[in-house]
Design a protein around this motif. Structure first.
Motif, PDB file in Angstrom:
ATOM      1  N   ALA A 109       0.844  -1.190   0.000  1.00 58.30           N
ATOM      2  CA  ALA A 109       0.000   0.000   0.000  1.00 58.30           C
ATOM      3  C   ALA A 109       0.879   1.240   0.000  1.00 58.30           C
ATOM      4  O   ALA A 109       2.090   1.174   0.229  1.00 58.30           O
ATOM      5  CB  ALA A 109      -0.927   0.003   1.221  1.00 58.30           C
ATOM      6  N   VAL A 110       0.250   2.387  -0.251  1.00 52.48           N
ATOM      7  CA  VAL A 110       0.968   3.650  -0.279  1.00 52.48           C
ATOM      8  C   VAL A 110       0.039   4.753   0.208  1.00 52.48           C
ATOM      9  O   VAL A 110      -1.179   4.689   0.025  1.00 52.48           O
ATOM     10  CB  VAL A 110       1.487   3.956  -1.710  1.00 52.48           C
ATOM     11  N   GLU A 111       0.599   5.744   0.889  1.00 53.45           N
ATOM     12  CA  GLU A 111      -0.143   6.946   1.244  1.00 53.45           C
ATOM     13  C   GLU A 111       0.723   8.150   0.934  1.00 53.45           C
ATOM     14  O   GLU A 111       1.951   8.042   0.868  1.00 53.45           O
ATOM     15  CB  GLU A 111      -0.560   6.944   2.711  1.00 53.45           C
ATOM     16  N   PHE A 112       0.093   9.292   0.747  1.00 53.89           N
ATOM     17  CA  PHE A 112       0.828  10.495   0.370  1.00 53.89           C
ATOM     18  C   PHE A 112      -0.023  11.720   0.688  1.00 53.89           C
ATOM     19  O   PHE A 112      -1.243  11.622   0.871  1.00 53.89           O
ATOM     20  CB  PHE A 112       1.195  10.463  -1.119  1.00 53.89           C
ATOM     21  N   PRO A 113       0.594  12.911   0.756  1.00 57.04           N
ATOM     22  CA  PRO A 113      -0.154  14.127   1.064  1.00 57.04           C
ATOM     23  C   PRO A 113      -1.096  14.532  -0.065  1.00 57.04           C
ATOM     24  O   PRO A 113      -0.829  14.273  -1.245  1.00 57.04           O
ATOM     25  CB  PRO A 113       0.951  15.183   1.262  1.00 57.04           C
TER      26      PRO A 113
END
Length: 240
Positions: A31-35
């Protein structure tokens, strides 16, 4: 099954999101998260979501951390509007969760201090005014709000955050559980904290260690295992 993700915080140093996501997938992340980038809007999120899917990743959350406890009225309104836009853009792009915090942000050059720069009551009222708008919009759009208690903020630990979350009693209102901030507040029983929130309230989790106390310049976020977070209790709480 829980997915282990990576928080891409900052720019991609000249790399495309496709390349970054491919590399993360190759390393073993799921998974990935970002602003959130307001300038890109829903179309930008759709592009990133497509790139993540192509790389075999899930966007676990989009981070839209804006300060809702500020004395400048226009800035406060702008922060609320930006968050509302993020909720709508995530819904359109197929992203389920938005990460928020509360404020006041303590790391600026002239931080607003609750109790001296603003009364506790006025600070909470500002927060209520924001979430009175954010929660209904999240419910309408079918997007989860994962609010993170952060050192120095009005909601800085389990107990202050529980007050905010319980006020709305919404299935869309929950927390991003980050053990480091509770530890800085002196709350070290990770198993208790996680099971007290429960499965329905924890919308997302951060893995971050900490050492020190909740005072600017008197703490650090070291590598996992080098701080004081009880990771065995953390794991037991999640398993429960």
């Amino acid at each position: 099954k829980e997915k282990i993700g990576f928080f891409v915080n900052g720019d991609y140093r000249g790399l495309s999101c496709d390349k970054v996501f491919e590399d993360l997938s190759r390393i073993g992340y799921e998974a990935v998260e970002f602003p959130y980038c307001p300038e890109e809007g829903a179309e930008g999120l759709k592009i990133r979501n497509s790139a993540a899917t192509a790389a075999g990743l899930t966007i676990s959350e989009v981070v839209c951390q804006r300060d809702y406890v500020v004395l400048e009225e226009e800035l406060r309104k702008k922060n609320i509007e930006t968050t509302l836009s993020c909720i709508r853009d995530c819904a359109e792009a197929g992203v389920e969760t938005v990460n928020l915090f509360t404020g006041p942000v303590p790391w600026g050059p002239a931080p607003l201090c609750v109790g001296s720069g603003i009364s506790t009551g006025d600070a909470w009222n500002m927060l209520y005014e924001a979430f009175d708008l954010l929660v209904p919009e999240a419910e309408r759009c079918g997007v989860n709000l994962a609010v993170e208690n952060v050192w120095g903020h009005l909601c800085h630990d389990f107990f202050t955050m529980e007050h905010l979350v319980s006020r709305y009693n919404s299935q869309r209102m929950g927390v991003n559980f980050d053990p480091s901030h509770d530890l800085l507040s002196g709350n070290t029983d990770m198993c208790f904290l996680i099971t007290a929130w429960g499965k329905e309230r924890i919308k997302h989790v951060h893995l971050k260690d900490a050492v020190g106390v909740m005072c600017r310049g008197k703490f650090n976020f070291p590598l996992l295992g080098e701080g004081l977070v009880d990771w065995e209790g953390f794991r037991e709480g999640l398993q429960r």
